[in-house]
Design an enzyme around this catalytic site. Structure first.
Site, PDB file in Angstrom:
ATOM      1  N   CYS A  88      32.662  58.921  26.495  1.00 10.07           N
ATOM      2  CA  CYS A  88      32.759  58.401  26.710  1.00 10.07           C
ATOM      3  C   CYS A  88      33.091  57.417  27.687  1.00 10.07           C
ATOM      4  O   CYS A  88      32.973  56.044  27.953  1.00 10.07           O
ATOM      5  CB  CYS A  88      34.549  58.386  25.981  1.00 10.07           C
ATOM      6  N   HIS A 344      36.116  50.969  19.455  1.00  6.27           N
ATOM      7  CA  HIS A 344      35.380  51.675  20.900  1.00  6.27           C
ATOM      8  C   HIS A 344      34.078  52.415  20.186  1.00  6.27           C
ATOM      9  O   HIS A 344      33.452  52.768  19.707  1.00  6.27           O
ATOM     10  CB  HIS A 344      35.859  53.337  20.466  1.00  6.27           C
TER      11      HIS A 344
END
Lengths: 398, 468
Positions: A88, A344
């Site tokens: 991430c 996201h």
């Protein structure tokens, strides 16, 4: 002695696609959407970009490996392109590559692009992936909610927090991000929710319910960076500069040794400490004006506030419920809706956070503009609380 | 020196299915099953098979034993692997020295008693493990009567708990039931024929051979272990003039018929409830018969068991079918995950994965899993020695019940478990249902199936924390 990255590199153009379930777009379209905005925002043209970094996590699910997805979709003139992946923190890693190249003097103008096309998998949530030939033999086939749920259970255990109070604070985190997301035309989720809705939503992985989890979105973001000298030579006056970019990956301690109790994010603490030092920040609570942190789950944001030193350890629940990180609070967090509502797309997220800080510092954030902030922080947490890559970056004006 | 049983241990999985639940689901089609629908049967969880159950019995049998046995014999009709040593997996999980002999024996429900006879006749010392995980067609009598279980006996000379006095063996190709290679279910013939021609002819003859060899009369027997149906055992007793109370409980009401494992399972119970000098006769039946006569000694049993410990009840018949992979519930796209095993990587890490060996740093004494090249605590290089975590008590540090991740038994429960207050391992849990794990709970590690690879018909094993 090394002097760090502070005040060496300027961000002179940024773009971000609309995030969401972009059924009509592949990674190419998303990249172009972010790139077009960034290049128009910048003082250079596409042929002046000398090097580029591409951040993409799930390459199997979308564009494929290597530099090629970026080089081909933008028809770049055979300039060096490097694909990076750090879970991430991938988008931030792409930016770090471009920033370091400029700071090193390897080029004058560099570009970072992050992209993720997650909605071609055929199901909600993130795709399954192999953890490697050895780890697959023994590690649980965990999901992200399952891993982060344990941050919540360990946090309540450590700080003797009634799970109900913690759940209410977690709900507050999500309610705040939903309210912020409404004001952001590029956000994936633009709908207000109530604390009751968040608390009573179906359980995904106890104690995380549906509204404790961020969206799974398609999207891309892009940054164009150059040396401060070059920016000045081009006549730019008011621009955003990089104050710090730090990265701290786990070395395996959290997952194999009990000295870590599971209630905090060790690497975030380490990365933020280094970033504050690099940026010359002594009192983050006073000197950081806004943050975009890795709120993959509501509990993560709450714990990260403590780990970044923006509230005292064990005080996250009170600070959140007191509204310290709300839009009108002392240190607004996720003013753009965050991972929770902006969305996201993993490879793009770090750059999306930078995009919001960039716009806020330049006073261009429209309806959600804060009152003249001058220092902003972004934070990513790639992986799971017990094994991850944390990045902390600080941006300011010069 | 007397030869016989040095130790013994059964393993019955904690999962139970009430037979009334089966009848409620299939009785509309097969009303004649009503007579069998009493009590409950043991059910292997989705991550248990003949190997994992056999291993559990084996480790319990060896728990007080310092020296590894010189051989391991594993009997079953439901080996997961036709070509891969099943006993070899048990030996690896037990961290046996590579010089320990191992073999798989199969082909009949009496395979374990046949192996017992052969051990006695050669006075071989060794561990004999029997385990069966037989699935049956929905609505069949076997679905009612079968249970999943395992048992192990440690054989040799010395301070035996039960001395083996005599043994006999008869082969007779009476096909009472069979299962051809590649088939999952047994095909059983009429019970009355099997009783008349098998139980009442072959078994009495084999028993007679043993009694003659031992010069003992059947009246002197204290316990007779007959692993078939109650009808069969009653008929055998009547024919031999043995009073009915000497017939051992066949565990129908609590476990069910565990196939190859059943004679040893009943033997374990019989030995547990016997007194010094008791004469115990154990029969193995299936295309012939093996009979072993034992005499209980004064040696105390060093281990104990309780089949009801951590007992869990299967919610309903559909869940039972799903746990045993008899119906394909749609678990969603996550269940499509490719679980190919890199077998060369597995072989490199065999000790860690099958043996549950971690590393202990010789410089700072820190225990860690997996063993690593550089110590996680002090940074010393190549400083770790293997150490087993298999029998350590773990403590749950954090856990979650995950409804998103795929498991054949949702929710997927996993979390961080601490060993010796030092080593932390993220593990998938076994035998816990929702709401049953708490932070701070003590857990013990069990050897279970970790993943199935349906594409390549492979399964891999690892260790999981279970209720202690």
């Amino acid at each position: 002695m090394a002097s760090g990255i502070k005040d060496k590199v300027a961000i002179v153009g940024m773009g971000c696609s609309k995030f969401g379930e972009r059924w009509d777009c592949g990674p190419e379209e998303l990249i172009l959407e972010a790139f077009d905005e960034a290049i128009q925002d910048s003082p250079v043209n596409r042929n002046q970009i000398e090097m580029a970094w591409l951040g993409l996590f799930f390459q199997e699910q979308s564009a494929g490996k290597s530099a090629l997805p970026l080089s081909i979709s933008l028809r770049l003139p055979n300039i060096p392109v490097t694909r990076v992946e750090n879970m991430c923190a991938t988008g931030t890693e792409a930016l770090r590559g471009a920033v370091y190249a400029v700071a090193a003097g390897a080029c004058d103008v560099a570009m970072a692009v992050g992209v993720e096309k997650l909605k071609d998998t055929g199901y909600p949530g993130l795709p399954e992936r192999s953890k490697g030939t050895f780890d697959d033999l023994w590690l649980p086939n965990s999901t992200a909610p399952g891993a982060f749920a344990q941050l919540a259970t360990a946090y309540s255990e450590k700080h003797k927090k009634n799970p109900k109070d913690l759940k209410r604070a977690m709900a507050h985190v999500s309610v705040k991000s939903h309210a912020n997301g409404v004001l952001n035309p590029k956000a994936h989720l633009r709908k207000e929710i109530t604390e009751e809705q968040a608390m009573n939503a179906p359980m995904v992985s106890a104690p995380l319910g549906l509204y404790d989890c961020c969206g799974v979105s398609d999207g891309a973001a892009c940054a164009i960076v150059m040396s401060i000298e070059k920016a000045r030579a081009l006549g730019l006056k008011n621009f955003v500069v990089v104050k710090a970019m730090q990265l701290a990956p786990s070395n395996g301690l959290e997952m194999s040794n009990s000295s870590w109790d599971g209630s905090y994010l060790l690497t975030t603490r380490i990365a933020s400490e280094r970033a504050y030092k690099e940026a010359g920040i002594r009192n983050p609570e006073k000197e950081i004006h806004l943050t975009e942190v890795h709120d993959c789950f509501s509990i993560t944001e709450l714990v990260v506030m403590e780990d970044l030193g923006l509230c005292a350890e064990g005080q996250g629940v009170n600070a959140v419920l007191d509204g310290k990180f709300d839009k009108d609070g002392k240190i607004p967090c996720q003013i753009d809706g965050g991972l929770k509502c902006f969305g996201h797309p993993i490879g793009a997220s770090g750059l999306r956070m930078t995009y919001e800080i960039y716009n806020q510092l330049l006073g261009r954030a429209g309806e959600r503009q804060l009152d003249s902030p001058s220092v902003g922080l972004t934070h990513n947490l790639g992986g799971h609380p017990f094994r991850n890559v944390a990045s902390v970056s600080i941006f300011g004006l010069i | 020196m007397s030869y016989g049983i040095l130790n013994l241990a059964p393993y019955v999985p904690p999962m139970r299915l009430e037979r009334g639940e089966i009848y409620g689901a299939v009785g509309w089609a097969v009303p004649s099953l009503k007579g069998l629908a009493t009590g409950e049967r043991a059910v292997a969880n989705w991550d248990e098979d003949a190997i994992t159950m056999g291993f559990e019995a084996a480790r319990r049998c060896l728990s007080s034993n310092q020296q590894p046995p010189s051989r391991v014999t594993f009997a079953s009709t439901t080996f997961p692997f036709a070509d891969r040593s099943n006993s070899g997996i048990i030996c690896s999980a037990l961290n046996m020295p590579s010089s320990v002999r191992n073999e798989d024996v199969f082909g009949s429900r009496r395979a374990a008693v046949s192996a017992l006879v052969r051990h006695f006749e050669t006075k071989a010392d060794g561990l004999l493990v029997a385990s069966d995980c037989r699935d049956a067609k929905p609505g069949s009598a076997q679905e009612m009567s079968y249970g999943h279980a395992a048992a192990a006996v440690l054989l040799g000379q010395g301070r035996v708990k039960a001395e083996i006095i005599a043994a006999s063996s008869i082969h007779d190709d009476l096909v009472d039931q069979y299962r051809s290679r590649g088939n999952r279910f047994d095909y059983a013939l009429e019970e009355r024929w099997v009783r008349e021609e098998g139980w009442l002819k072959t078994v009495p003859q084999a028993i007679d051979d043993v009694m003659k060899a031992a010069t003992i009369s059947t009246e002197n027997l204290d316990k007779v272990i007959v692993h078939g149906s109650s009808g069969a055992s009653r008929s055998v007793a009547k024919k031999l003039g043995i009073s009915p109370e000497k017939i051992a409980n066949n565990l129908y009401s609590s476990v069910g018929d565990a196939g190859t494992a059943h004679p040893l399972l009943m033997l374990a119970e019989a030995v547990k409830h016997s007194k010094e000098a008791d004469l115990i006769l154990v029969v193995g039946f299936g295309q012939g018969a093996d009979v072993v006569l034992l005499k209980r000694t004064k040696e105390k049993l060093t281990n104990d068991w309780d089949f009801e410990l951590n007992r869990r009840v299967v919610k309903n018949y559909t869940q039972f079918l799903s746990l045993r992979d008899m119906i394909a519930i749609d678990f969603g796209l996550r269940a499509e995950r490719d679980n190919r095993t890199a077998l060369s990587a597995f072989y490199r890490k065999n000790k860690e994965i099958t043996g549950m060996l971690g590393g202990r740093c010789t410089k700072c004494n820190t225990l860690q899993f997996p063993k690593s090249l550089i110590c996680v605590k002090c940074g010393a290089s190549h400083s770790q020695e293997f150490e087993s975590l298999a029998n350590m008590v773990g403590r749950v540090k954090s856990f979650t019940e995950d409804w998103l991740a795929y498991t054949p038994s949702p929710p997927y429960i996993y979390g961080n478990v601490e060993f010796e207050g030092e080593a932390n391992i993220m593990l998938e849990f076994a035998d816990f249902g929702p709401g049953q794990v708490k932070v701070g709970d003590n857990v013990r590690l069990v050897f279970r199936i970790k993943d199935f690879d349906d594409k390549r018909d492979f399964r891999r094993y690892f260790w999981k924390p279970a209720p202690s």
